[in-house]
Design an enzyme around this catalytic site. Sequence first.
Site, PDB file in Angstrom:
ATOM      1  N   ASP A  42       0.834  -1.085  -0.039  1.00  0.00           N
ATOM      2  CA  ASP A  42       0.122   0.169   0.023  1.00  0.00           C
ATOM      3  C   ASP A  42       0.867   1.132   0.158  1.00  0.00           C
ATOM      4  O   ASP A  42       1.690   1.356   0.966  1.00  0.00           O
ATOM      5  CB  ASP A  42      -0.984   0.156   1.266  1.00  0.00           C
ATOM      6  N   TYR A  70      -9.309  15.685  -4.618  1.00  0.00           N
ATOM      7  CA  TYR A  70      -8.967  14.682  -5.636  1.00  0.00           C
ATOM      8  C   TYR A  70      -7.926  15.935  -6.308  1.00  0.00           C
ATOM      9  O   TYR A  70      -6.652  15.833  -6.427  1.00  0.00           O
ATOM     10  CB  TYR A  70      -9.784  14.073  -6.631  1.00  0.00           C
ATOM     11  N   LYS A  78      -3.878  16.296  -6.494  1.00  0.00           N
ATOM     12  CA  LYS A  78      -2.984  16.211  -7.796  1.00  0.00           C
ATOM     13  C   LYS A  78      -2.075  17.467  -8.005  1.00  0.00           C
ATOM     14  O   LYS A  78      -0.933  17.406  -8.333  1.00  0.00           O
ATOM     15  CB  LYS A  78      -3.936  16.093  -9.074  1.00  0.00           C
TER      16      LYS A  78
HETATM   17  P1  NAP Z   1      -7.436   2.643 -11.905  1.00  0.00           P
HETATM   18  O1  NAP Z   1      -7.641   2.012 -13.200  1.00  0.00           O
HETATM   19  O2  NAP Z   1      -8.342   2.874 -11.049  1.00  0.00           O
HETATM   20  O3  NAP Z   1      -6.190   2.098 -11.322  1.00  0.00           O
HETATM   21  C1  NAP Z   1      -5.538   2.424  -9.914  1.00  0.00           C
HETATM   22  C2  NAP Z   1      -4.524   1.580  -9.547  1.00  0.00           C
HETATM   23  O4  NAP Z   1      -3.788   2.037  -8.369  1.00  0.00           O
HETATM   24  C3  NAP Z   1      -4.645   0.057  -9.433  1.00  0.00           C
HETATM   25  O5  NAP Z   1      -3.299  -0.394  -9.740  1.00  0.00           O
HETATM   26  C4  NAP Z   1      -4.717  -0.014  -8.033  1.00  0.00           C
HETATM   27  O6  NAP Z   1      -4.141  -1.282  -7.409  1.00  0.00           O
HETATM   28  C5  NAP Z   1      -3.636   0.831  -7.608  1.00  0.00           C
HETATM   29  N1  NAP Z   1      -3.879   1.759  -6.124  1.00  0.00           N
HETATM   30  C6  NAP Z   1      -4.873   2.124  -5.685  1.00  0.00           C
HETATM   31  N2  NAP Z   1      -4.645   2.599  -4.272  1.00  0.00           N
HETATM   32  C7  NAP Z   1      -3.326   2.165  -4.008  1.00  0.00           C
HETATM   33  C8  NAP Z   1      -2.438   2.005  -2.826  1.00  0.00           C
HETATM   34  N3  NAP Z   1      -2.983   2.567  -1.899  1.00  0.00           N
HETATM   35  N4  NAP Z   1      -1.408   1.516  -3.222  1.00  0.00           N
HETATM   36  C9  NAP Z   1      -0.841   0.690  -4.010  1.00  0.00           C
HETATM   37  N5  NAP Z   1      -1.759   0.841  -5.050  1.00  0.00           N
HETATM   38  C10 NAP Z   1      -2.725   1.278  -5.286  1.00  0.00           C
HETATM   39  O7  NAP Z   1      -6.546   4.191 -12.395  1.00  0.00           O
HETATM   40  P2  NAP Z   1      -6.089   4.975 -13.596  1.00  0.00           P
HETATM   41  O8  NAP Z   1      -7.197   5.575 -14.181  1.00  0.00           O
HETATM   42  O9  NAP Z   1      -5.138   3.973 -14.303  1.00  0.00           O
HETATM   43  O10 NAP Z   1      -5.317   6.164 -13.024  1.00  0.00           O
HETATM   44  C11 NAP Z   1      -3.638   5.874 -12.651  1.00  0.00           C
HETATM   45  C12 NAP Z   1      -3.298   7.226 -12.062  1.00  0.00           C
HETATM   46  O11 NAP Z   1      -3.757   8.266 -13.112  1.00  0.00           O
HETATM   47  C13 NAP Z   1      -3.925   7.730 -10.994  1.00  0.00           C
HETATM   48  O12 NAP Z   1      -3.203   8.487 -10.047  1.00  0.00           O
HETATM   49  C14 NAP Z   1      -5.069   8.706 -11.081  1.00  0.00           C
HETATM   50  O13 NAP Z   1      -5.625   9.598 -10.433  1.00  0.00           O
HETATM   51  C15 NAP Z   1      -4.521   9.168 -12.572  1.00  0.00           C
HETATM   52  N6  NAP Z   1      -5.362   9.878 -13.802  1.00  0.00           N
HETATM   53  C16 NAP Z   1      -6.210   8.956 -14.200  1.00  0.00           C
HETATM   54  C17 NAP Z   1      -7.138   9.569 -15.079  1.00  0.00           C
HETATM   55  C18 NAP Z   1      -8.044   8.807 -15.816  1.00  0.00           C
HETATM   56  O14 NAP Z   1      -8.973   9.386 -16.539  1.00  0.00           O
HETATM   57  N7  NAP Z   1      -8.073   7.585 -15.664  1.00  0.00           N
HETATM   58  C19 NAP Z   1      -6.915  10.819 -15.539  1.00  0.00           C
HETATM   59  C20 NAP Z   1      -5.914  11.750 -14.764  1.00  0.00           C
HETATM   60  C21 NAP Z   1      -5.364  11.189 -13.818  1.00  0.00           C
HETATM   61  P3  NAP Z   1      -5.196  -2.534  -7.241  1.00  0.00           P
HETATM   62  O15 NAP Z   1      -5.613  -2.915  -8.513  1.00  0.00           O
HETATM   63  O16 NAP Z   1      -4.641  -3.601  -6.370  1.00  0.00           O
HETATM   64  O17 NAP Z   1      -6.447  -1.944  -6.793  1.00  0.00           O
END
Ligand code: NAP
Length: 248
Positions: free
Chosen positions: A64, A156, A160
């Site tokens: 974590d 959030y 960020k």
């Molecule tokens: P996602 O599909 O929700 O995946 C989240 C990932 O983070 C998963 O691998 C999850 O692991 C892991 N995670 C969550 N909490 C954690 C913790 N406490 N310790 C270790 N791992 C943890 O997210 P995503 O959309 O790929 O986003 C990735 C990053 O990009 C994030 O920081 C998000 O804020 C940012 N972002 C995303 C978007 C978007 O549109 N998707 C836009 C801007 C920024 P588990 O699988 O084990 O749960």
Amino acid sequence: MFDLQGRVAIVTGASRGIGRAIAVTLARQGAWVGVNYARNAQAAEETLAAMRAAGGDGELLPFDVSDSAAVTEAVDGLAARRGGLHIAVANAGIAVDGLLLRMKDDDLARTFATNVNGALYLARASVRLMMKAKWGRFLAVSSVVGQTGNVGQTAYAASKAALEGAARSIAREYASRNITANVIAPGFIDTDMTAALPDAMRSKILEGVPLGRLGSAEDVAAAALYLASNEAGYVTGQVLNVNGGLYV
Ligand code: NAP
């Protein structure tokens, strides 16, 4: 170009979405990649399989990111096994959405513990090792909403925006050690995080994206590869927007 042979990397939140795409991309270019995840072991295994299918390799690192001791232990262990640590990508993040007036203390605490503290624990543990290697790349994945703000995303967006200040400071503090620190700010990317959006909201978002589509995780991974490479050695303290023109 962008050859990562001999580099050791860690990507947090690499079991799914953007983190998975970054892990696969770095591995394809030759880096040994530590695949961090929180709970989803099966998805993390799939990331590792995809890395191997792409001709790369690495290992699983469940912890974590909000657990300081666990982060340090995992990073130190990876470096000890592989002879160093060169690239750290703070990608793990959560979005606890809700209007400010309904926000619970715990929503705020959880958001910052994962998104901010988690990134800084990773930076602290890995910069120490990058100094030993005399080469380092720290990347944090923020979000367009850290720049624009968004209704229902005060916690959030604040978390960020914090990453930008942190990366600029790390950039200044460790530039003399040949370590760069940069931020990637994705727009709306097609992952589990955005899959939950109602169709109406999705269409509304797309209206504001000049390139007319949601981004893919691979769009973000390509930016991460550049910033992790030798070729980006003169780029530090920057925010690279990967948002389809949503915010320019
Ligand atoms: P996602 O599909 O929700 O995946 C989240 C990932 O983070 C998963 O691998 C999850 O692991 C892991 N995670 C969550 N909490 C954690 C913790 N406490 N310790 C270790 N791992 C943890 O997210 P995503 O959309 O790929 O986003 C990735 C990053 O990009 C994030 O920081 C998000 O804020 C940012 N972002 C995303 C978007 C978007 O549109 N998707 C836009 C801007 C920024 P588990 O699988 O084990 O749960």
